[in-house]
Design an enzyme around this catalytic site. Sequence first.
Site, PDB file in Angstrom:
ATOM      1  N   GLY A 129       0.766  -1.230   0.000  1.00 51.60           N
ATOM      2  CA  GLY A 129       0.000   0.000   0.000  1.00 51.60           C
ATOM      3  C   GLY A 129       0.799   1.283   0.000  1.00 51.60           C
ATOM      4  N   ASP A 130       2.099   1.224   0.335  1.00 53.60           N
ATOM      5  CA  ASP A 130       2.928   2.439   0.330  1.00 53.60           C
ATOM      6  C   ASP A 130       4.353   2.031  -0.013  1.00 53.60           C
ATOM      7  OD1 ASP A 130       3.747   5.041   0.556  1.00 53.60           O
ATOM      8  OD2 ASP A 130       3.624   5.135   2.733  1.00 53.60           O
ATOM      9  N   MET A 131       4.487   1.388  -1.150  1.00 53.62           N
ATOM     10  CA  MET A 131       5.741   0.744  -1.509  1.00 53.62           C
ATOM     11  C   MET A 131       6.645   1.693  -2.272  1.00 53.62           C
ATOM     12  SD  MET A 131       7.727  -1.769  -1.318  1.00 53.62           S
ATOM     13  CE  MET A 131       6.648  -2.794  -0.322  1.00 53.62           C
ATOM     14  N   ASN A 175      10.461   2.896   2.409  1.00 53.39           N
ATOM     15  CA  ASN A 175       9.782   1.924   3.265  1.00 53.39           C
ATOM     16  C   ASN A 175      10.352   0.524   3.109  1.00 53.39           C
ATOM     17  OD1 ASN A 175       8.111   3.830   4.379  1.00 53.39           O
ATOM     18  ND2 ASN A 175       6.391   3.427   3.013  1.00 53.39           N
ATOM     19  N   TYR A 203       2.347   2.899  -8.261  1.00 55.01           N
ATOM     20  CA  TYR A 203       3.062   3.773  -7.315  1.00 55.01           C
ATOM     21  C   TYR A 203       4.557   3.708  -7.605  1.00 55.01           C
ATOM     22  CZ  TYR A 203       3.908   6.024  -2.747  1.00 55.01           C
ATOM     23  OH  TYR A 203       4.271   6.884  -1.750  1.00 55.01           O
TER      24      TYR A 203
END
Length: 284
Positions: A189-191, A195, A222
């Site tokens: 979800g926030d790659m 991270n 993303y």
Amino acid sequence: MTHASTVAERVAAVLERDADPHTVTELDGGHVGHVYVLEFAGHDPVVAKVGPTPLDIEGKMLDSLARAGAPVPTVHDADADLLVLDYVAGTSELDEAAERDLASHLASLHDVTAPEFGFPYDTLSGPYHQPNPWTESWVSFFREQRLRPWCDAARTCGLPDSTAERIESVARDLDGLISEPDAPGLVHGDMWEGNLVVRDGRVVAFLDPACYYGHPEVELAYMHWFDSAGDAFFDAYAEKRPIEPGFFDDRAPVYALFPLLEHVRVFGSEFVPEVRDALGAIGY
């Protein structure tokens, strides 16, 4: 008593260790509070996060990813204002070997499926509440739980009404712009590089998830739009999970609107030109 010493006392009590940490070092905590590395004599170091964001949810997400086989730090304790994790040494720099390893991890994660899109509980994207009601249609989920709510929030943070109207046009036409996957896939979800923890050409930890079951393309978009990975990643990923034609030119900019709107929420109007670039790439 300093903030760091208060954190050290709390962590020592949680871990029930026989001595306080001998070194407490603050790291860059981004937008979710403060992050410290605590080192103990005779014990492995740990990381402690503190802040106003509900960190127990982050702990639950890390546990969910661990059960799915993703590389994440072990969670020792997760309260609303304190998260204690194993410290994982490394950098966030992806070379080609690490890109291929990341592709393998993500392809395996995306193979973990659910009956519908969403998640068993609402999660977080950065500091923001991320709703995940179970939804049968991916197009409907992305429209109603991601694109429209984040657009509305961005309007309070510098997104002009004229740009928001263009995004609403995309939302209305979404059925013709993105497609339904074969099955909902689990996404981090926030790659992006920040991270990840990378060591010796391998990805040894995923950090700061914003997970849910969605179309895996949303994760790939993303990474593509923000240049988080290159050809080595996408080629290796496609060997395990084919990437459907039209993704890079047509669907990636649609999915990029979601993180770009979050950037407007975090950083303000300086990211509006990037939102407009994505809209232009879609033809809106």
